[in-house]
Write a protein that holds these residues in place. Structure first.
Motif, mmCIF file in Angstrom:
data_model
loop_
_atom_site.group_PDB
_atom_site.id
_atom_site.type_symbol
_atom_site.label_atom_id
_atom_site.label_comp_id
_atom_site.label_asym_id
_atom_site.label_seq_id
_atom_site.Cartn_x
_atom_site.Cartn_y
_atom_site.Cartn_z
ATOM 1 N N ILE A 277 -5.876 -9.875 -61.113
ATOM 2 C CA ILE A 277 -5.568 -8.477 -60.799
ATOM 3 C C ILE A 277 -4.877 -7.877 -62.025
ATOM 4 C CG2 ILE A 277 -4.166 -6.935 -59.362
ATOM 5 C CD1 ILE A 277 -4.576 -8.867 -57.068
ATOM 6 N N PRO A 278 -5.383 -6.752 -62.547
ATOM 7 C CA PRO A 278 -4.805 -6.181 -63.767
ATOM 8 C C PRO A 278 -3.362 -5.727 -63.584
ATOM 9 C CG PRO A 278 -6.988 -5.264 -63.333
ATOM 10 C CD PRO A 278 -6.585 -6.027 -62.108
ATOM 11 N N ALA A 279 -2.597 -5.791 -64.652
ATOM 12 C CA ALA A 279 -1.225 -5.280 -64.637
ATOM 13 C C ALA A 279 -1.237 -3.796 -64.287
ATOM 14 C CB ALA A 279 -0.581 -5.487 -66.005
ATOM 15 N N SER B 192 -1.603 -2.648 -61.230
ATOM 16 C CA SER B 192 -2.322 -2.418 -59.978
ATOM 17 C C SER B 192 -1.348 -2.204 -58.825
ATOM 18 C CB SER B 192 -3.241 -3.606 -59.660
ATOM 19 O OG SER B 192 -4.268 -3.716 -60.628
ATOM 20 N N VAL B 193 -1.703 -1.268 -57.951
ATOM 21 C CA VAL B 193 -0.880 -0.930 -56.784
ATOM 22 C C VAL B 193 -1.619 -1.404 -55.541
ATOM 23 C CG1 VAL B 193 0.142 0.948 -55.444
ATOM 24 C CG2 VAL B 193 0.122 1.058 -57.953
ATOM 25 N N GLY B 194 -0.944 -2.157 -54.680
ATOM 26 C CA GLY B 194 -1.629 -2.764 -53.548
ATOM 27 C C GLY B 194 -0.880 -2.611 -52.242
ATOM 28 N N ILE B 195 -1.601 -2.923 -51.168
ATOM 29 C CA ILE B 195 -1.084 -2.894 -49.805
ATOM 30 C C ILE B 195 -1.314 -4.262 -49.170
ATOM 31 C CG2 ILE B 195 -1.555 -2.001 -47.474
ATOM 32 C CD1 ILE B 195 -2.157 0.694 -48.715
ATOM 33 N N ALA B 196 -0.326 -4.738 -48.428
ATOM 34 C CA ALA B 196 -0.459 -5.958 -47.630
ATOM 35 C C ALA B 196 0.276 -5.714 -46.318
ATOM 36 C CB ALA B 196 0.120 -7.167 -48.351
ATOM 37 N N GLY B 197 -0.449 -5.272 -45.307
ATOM 38 C CA GLY B 197 0.205 -4.869 -44.071
ATOM 39 C C GLY B 197 1.100 -3.665 -44.330
ATOM 40 N N HIS B 198 2.347 -3.732 -43.869
ATOM 41 C CA HIS B 198 3.275 -2.624 -44.072
ATOM 42 C C HIS B 198 3.981 -2.684 -45.416
ATOM 43 C CE1 HIS B 198 2.807 -2.259 -39.650
ATOM 44 N NE2 HIS B 198 2.986 -0.988 -39.900
ATOM 45 N N GLN B 199 3.667 -3.709 -46.209
ATOM 46 C CA GLN B 199 4.251 -3.817 -47.536
ATOM 47 C C GLN B 199 3.354 -3.130 -48.567
ATOM 48 O OE1 GLN B 199 6.342 -8.019 -47.995
ATOM 49 N NE2 GLN B 199 4.225 -8.242 -47.347
ATOM 50 N N THR B 200 3.976 -2.647 -49.634
ATOM 51 C CA THR B 200 3.230 -2.185 -50.794
ATOM 52 C C THR B 200 3.970 -2.659 -52.035
ATOM 53 O OG1 THR B 200 2.154 -0.275 -51.846
ATOM 54 C CG2 THR B 200 4.372 0.075 -50.978
ATOM 55 N N GLY B 201 3.279 -2.633 -53.160
ATOM 56 C CA GLY B 201 3.905 -3.091 -54.397
ATOM 57 C C GLY B 201 2.978 -2.898 -55.566
ATOM 58 N N PHE B 202 3.523 -3.088 -56.771
ATOM 59 C CA PHE B 202 2.676 -3.032 -57.961
ATOM 60 C C PHE B 202 2.809 -4.322 -58.756
ATOM 61 C CE2 PHE B 202 6.011 0.442 -58.746
ATOM 62 C CZ PHE B 202 7.026 -0.436 -59.078
ATOM 63 N N TYR B 203 1.697 -4.702 -59.388
ATOM 64 C CA TYR B 203 1.643 -5.940 -60.165
ATOM 65 C C TYR B 203 2.099 -5.635 -61.590
ATOM 66 C CZ TYR B 203 -1.000 -8.327 -56.483
ATOM 67 O OH TYR B 203 -1.391 -8.913 -55.299
ATOM 68 N N PRO B 204 3.235 -6.156 -62.030
ATOM 69 C CA PRO B 204 3.742 -5.844 -63.365
ATOM 70 C C PRO B 204 2.990 -6.565 -64.485
ATOM 71 C CG PRO B 204 5.213 -7.343 -62.242
ATOM 72 C CD PRO B 204 4.179 -6.960 -61.243
ATOM 73 N N VAL B 205 2.347 -7.678 -64.148
ATOM 74 C CA VAL B 205 1.542 -8.429 -65.121
ATOM 75 C C VAL B 205 0.242 -8.846 -64.452
ATOM 76 C CG1 VAL B 205 3.544 -9.308 -66.404
ATOM 77 C CG2 VAL B 205 2.652 -10.628 -64.479
ATOM 78 N N GLU B 206 -0.753 -9.197 -65.261
ATOM 79 C CA GLU B 206 -2.014 -9.692 -64.706
ATOM 80 C C GLU B 206 -1.753 -10.966 -63.914
ATOM 81 O OE1 GLU B 206 -5.508 -11.843 -66.871
ATOM 82 O OE2 GLU B 206 -5.823 -9.683 -67.109
ATOM 83 N N SER B 207 -2.361 -11.052 -62.730
ATOM 84 C CA SER B 207 -2.022 -12.164 -61.842
ATOM 85 C C SER B 207 -3.090 -12.328 -60.777
ATOM 86 C CB SER B 207 -0.679 -11.880 -61.160
ATOM 87 O OG SER B 207 -0.437 -12.735 -60.075
#
Length: 239
Positions: free
Chosen positions: A161-163, A165-180
């Motif tokens: 997943i590119p650095a 990226s903004v994602g959703i997992a159920g009621h959580q959200t977050g952004f990936y600070p590094v490729e992972s």
């Protein structure tokens, strides 16, 4: 304020626990308690680690015990529960949604019975509290995604997943600070560089909030270039 418990976690940590739910006021209280514990500068206390509803206090087990630490921190907890929460910052984060930047946006929109644009509007209409940082350097666990958008994570995680990226997992959200690798539903990407190994302190912190706003591809390129040159200033709103 709700009742809490202090329990030993092995011989080098104690955990302060509140009700078993995601609650912004509980989490903000934990951050406040954590700051006060560190400011007290107890000789054997090493650091504090916040999560959604717990605060783990790590200490040098060769210098003190869990019972002693519990007795030292309890007055601080009681003090924190009696005072108003301090003002917090809300960071305004630009995001390009959909397409190759957000391959799961249409799936999330279908899940919510919305168009892609309606899903973006629903997502960006809320501020998201950063409950804690973890998993990756600078990865911010935020909540709460509106119920209709709260789609479960992927059954099979992606390997890359590119650095940004903004994602959703159920009621959580977050952004990936590094490729992972990761299994969150990717709905967009921010042009901001969220993590620099040469300066690992993120500009945002647990206890802050995030307000996402949508940008187009041209704006993405302009902001990304300015951010890399150090001329883009992430705006904040005081609460």
């Amino acid at each position: 304020m709700e009742k809490y418990q202090i329990t030993a976690v092995g011989d080098q940590a104690v955990a302060i626990s509140f009700a078993n739910r995601i609650d912004p006021q509980i989490n903000q209280r934990l951050h406040q308690i954590g700051r006060l514990i560190l400011q007290a500068d107890f000789p054997a206390v090493q650091t504090v680690v916040p999560a959604y509803r717990t605060l783990t206090v790590l200490f040098d087990g060769s210098r003190t015990t869990a019972d002693q630490v519990s007795a030292e921190i309890e007055p601080i907890i009681k003090q924190a529960l009696q005072v108003a929460l301090p003002p917090s910052r809300t960071w305004l984060i630009p995001v390009l949604y959909g397409g190759d930047m957000g391959p799961d946006l249409s799936t999330v929109a279908d899940f919510a019975h919305l168009s892609d644009q309606e899903a973006v509007n629903a997502y960006t209409s809320h501020d998201y509290l950063i409950y804690f940082l973890g998993f990756l350097p600078g990865f911010a666990y935020m909540a709460s995604v509106p119920d209709r958008l709260a789609m479960p994570r992927l059954e099979k995680p992606r390997l890359k997943i590119p650095a940004g990226s903004v994602g959703i997992a159920g009621h959580q959200t977050g952004f990936y600070p590094v490729e992972s690798p990761g299994g969150w539903r990717i709905i967009g990407r921010t042009p901001l560089k969220l993590y620099d190994p040469h300066n690992p302190q993120s500009f945002y912190s647990a206890g802050d909030s995030v307000r996402f706003f949508a940008i187009d591809r041209d704006q993405f390129a302009v902001i990304q270039q300015a951010d890399r040159q150090g001329t883009y200033q992430v705006r904040t709103v005081e609460k």
